[in-house]
Motif scaffolding. Structure first.
Motif, short mmCIF file in Angstrom:
data_model
loop_
_atom_site.label_atom_id
_atom_site.label_comp_id
_atom_site.label_asym_id
_atom_site.label_seq_id
_atom_site.Cartn_x
_atom_site.Cartn_y
_atom_site.Cartn_z
N MET A 1 9.29 6.83 2.38
CA MET A 1 8.48 8.21 2.05
C MET A 1 9.41 8.90 1.34
SD MET A 1 7.38 8.95 6.06
CE MET A 1 8.64 8.22 7.04
N GLU A 2 8.68 9.96 0.69
CA GLU A 2 9.32 10.77 -0.36
C GLU A 2 8.71 12.08 -0.50
OE1 GLU A 2 8.88 11.75 -3.84
OE2 GLU A 2 6.94 10.80 -3.56
N ALA A 3 9.06 13.09 -1.22
CA ALA A 3 8.38 14.19 -1.29
C ALA A 3 8.89 15.19 -2.49
CB ALA A 3 8.09 15.47 -0.11
N VAL A 4 8.15 16.14 -3.03
CA VAL A 4 8.50 17.02 -3.97
C VAL A 4 7.49 18.21 -3.70
CG1 VAL A 4 7.08 16.39 -5.88
CG2 VAL A 4 9.20 17.24 -6.35
N TYR A 5 8.20 19.36 -3.94
CA TYR A 5 7.43 20.65 -3.71
C TYR A 5 8.04 21.52 -5.04
CZ TYR A 5 7.59 18.60 1.03
OH TYR A 5 7.40 17.79 1.83
N ILE A 6 6.92 22.13 -5.53
CA ILE A 6 7.18 22.83 -6.73
C ILE A 6 6.46 24.39 -6.49
CG2 ILE A 6 6.91 23.22 -9.27
CD1 ILE A 6 6.91 20.03 -9.22
N LEU B 1 0.96 -1.11 0.07
CA LEU B 1 0.05 0.01 0.02
C LEU B 1 0.77 1.28 0.00
CD1 LEU B 1 -3.00 1.11 0.33
CD2 LEU B 1 -2.49 1.02 2.80
N VAL B 2 0.60 2.17 -0.74
CA VAL B 2 1.29 3.54 -0.92
C VAL B 2 -0.01 4.52 -0.68
CG1 VAL B 2 2.45 4.93 -2.27
CG2 VAL B 2 2.91 2.61 -2.37
N MET B 3 0.11 5.36 0.16
CA MET B 3 -0.77 6.77 0.46
C MET B 3 0.02 7.87 -0.11
SD MET B 3 -1.76 9.60 2.18
CE MET B 3 -1.21 9.67 3.75
N ILE B 4 -0.60 8.73 -0.97
CA ILE B 4 -0.13 9.87 -1.43
C ILE B 4 -0.62 11.10 -1.07
CG2 ILE B 4 -1.02 9.48 -3.85
CD1 ILE B 4 1.76 10.91 -4.93
N LEU B 5 -0.36 12.07 -0.66
CA LEU B 5 -0.91 13.33 -0.04
C LEU B 5 -0.27 14.44 -0.93
CD1 LEU B 5 -2.73 14.49 2.00
CD2 LEU B 5 -0.82 14.66 3.43
N LEU B 6 -1.31 15.15 -1.70
CA LEU B 6 -1.13 15.96 -2.74
C LEU B 6 -1.67 17.46 -2.32
CD1 LEU B 6 -2.19 13.28 -4.35
CD2 LEU B 6 -0.78 14.36 -5.87
N GLY B 7 -1.21 18.36 -2.70
CA GLY B 7 -1.47 19.70 -2.51
C GLY B 7 -1.33 20.60 -3.76
N PHE B 8 -2.23 21.47 -4.04
CA PHE B 8 -2.15 22.60 -5.19
C PHE B 8 -2.76 23.76 -4.47
CE2 PHE B 8 -3.65 24.65 -8.68
CZ PHE B 8 -2.75 24.14 -9.74
N ARG B 9 -1.83 24.67 -4.52
CA ARG B 9 -2.01 26.18 -3.99
C ARG B 9 -1.80 26.92 -4.88
NH1 ARG B 9 0.21 30.35 -1.65
NH2 ARG B 9 -0.50 31.13 0.42
N VAL B 10 -3.01 28.03 -4.97
CA VAL B 10 -3.11 29.06 -5.96
C VAL B 10 -2.44 30.27 -5.39
CG1 VAL B 10 -4.65 30.64 -7.48
CG2 VAL B 10 -5.13 28.21 -7.12
N ALA C 1 0.54 29.11 -9.55
CA ALA C 1 0.23 27.92 -8.53
C ALA C 1 1.21 27.16 -8.39
CB ALA C 1 -0.75 27.30 -9.02
N GLY C 2 1.30 26.50 -6.87
CA GLY C 2 2.32 25.60 -6.62
C GLY C 2 1.72 24.23 -6.41
N PHE C 3 2.42 23.30 -6.38
CA PHE C 3 1.95 21.72 -6.41
C PHE C 3 2.98 21.03 -5.54
CE2 PHE C 3 2.69 17.49 -7.52
CZ PHE C 3 1.36 16.98 -7.27
N TRP C 4 2.61 20.08 -4.66
CA TRP C 4 3.65 19.40 -3.92
C TRP C 4 2.76 18.22 -3.61
CZ3 TRP C 4 1.58 17.33 0.80
CH2 TRP C 4 0.56 18.09 1.43
N HIS C 5 3.57 16.88 -3.37
CA HIS C 5 3.00 15.62 -2.90
C HIS C 5 3.93 15.10 -1.97
CE1 HIS C 5 5.49 13.38 -6.23
NE2 HIS C 5 5.89 12.92 -4.98
N GLU C 6 3.63 14.25 -1.22
CA GLU C 6 4.29 13.37 -0.23
C GLU C 6 3.84 12.04 -0.41
OE1 GLU C 6 5.45 16.69 3.14
OE2 GLU C 6 4.01 15.16 3.75
N SER C 7 4.55 10.90 -0.51
CA SER C 7 4.15 9.72 -0.40
C SER C 7 4.64 8.93 0.72
CB SER C 7 4.83 8.80 -1.88
OG SER C 7 4.75 9.58 -3.03
N TYR C 8 3.81 8.05 1.15
CA TYR C 8 4.09 7.21 2.47
C TYR C 8 3.77 5.69 1.82
CZ TYR C 8 2.97 11.62 4.12
OH TYR C 8 3.03 13.26 4.26
N SER C 9 4.81 4.76 1.96
CA SER C 9 4.58 3.34 1.74
C SER C 9 4.44 2.63 3.06
CB SER C 9 5.70 3.02 1.05
OG SER C 9 5.81 1.54 0.75
N ARG C 10 3.65 1.53 2.99
CA ARG C 10 3.58 0.51 4.05
C ARG C 10 4.83 -0.01 4.59
NH1 ARG C 10 -0.01 -4.62 5.01
NH2 ARG C 10 0.09 -4.31 7.52
N SER C 11 5.85 -0.01 3.65
CA SER C 11 7.23 -0.47 3.95
C SER C 11 8.09 0.49 4.59
CB SER C 11 7.95 -0.77 2.44
OG SER C 11 8.24 0.70 1.93
#
Length: 150
Positions: free
Chosen positions: A112-117, A15-24, A99-109
């Motif tokens: 974790m990782e992230a990127v911010y733009i 399982l992987v959960m990804i949290l994303l954000g989009f900011r104007v 606008a800006g974008f970001w995501h963080e990924s979290y794996s059951r293993s």
């Protein structure tokens, strides 16, 4: 009466959960947000293979959040490299669109990782962890998830 529940994730070992954000941040970012919104509605109507759940929420009026649960990283990667996602990303990556974008990924293993733009201020991991340029061997989420502290 209080109802308490938990979940059995045994059927989802990868399982992987990804949290994303989009900011104007500027008015010219609104069209990009509307395009993303249209795409998210498409995903809700016709979920890609491997997408288990998709939720939309707001951090603020100008900051949309998306939480997705994927069966595994392979499914998530297949989706991100195919249309329509590849087109959305290509259009967004063209540059300064208010606008800006970001995501963080979290794996059951535990990976974790992230990127911010183009985010005007740090969010998530970016509030406390040192930054790492997402280039070269750290260009992809998979590569960033595989990275271990030296």
């Amino acid at each position: 009466m209080q109802v308490r529940q938990s979940v059995d994730l045994d059927a989802y070992p990868d399982l992987v959960m990804i949290l994303l954000g989009f900011r104007v941040s500027r008015l010219r970012g609104l069209p990009a947000l509307l395009r993303i919104g249209k795409g998210l509605r498409m995903i809700e109507r016709d979920p890609p293979e491997g997408l288990l759940a998709h939720e939309l929420f707001f951090f603020a009026l100008n900051h949309v959040g998306i939480r997705q649960y994927w069966r595994d990283l392979d499914s998530l990667e297949r989706f991100t490299r195919s249309m329509p996602h590849a087109g959305w990303w290509r259009d967004f990556a063209k540059g300064n669109n208010g606008a800006g974008f970001w995501h963080e990924s979290y794996s059951r293993s535990g990976a974790m990782e992230a990127v911010y733009i183009d985010m005007p201020e740090p969010v998530g991991f970016g509030r406390f962890a040192p930054s790492l340029d997402p280039t070269g061997p750290f260009l992809t989420a998979r590569a960033r998830m595989a990275r271990r502290a030296a």
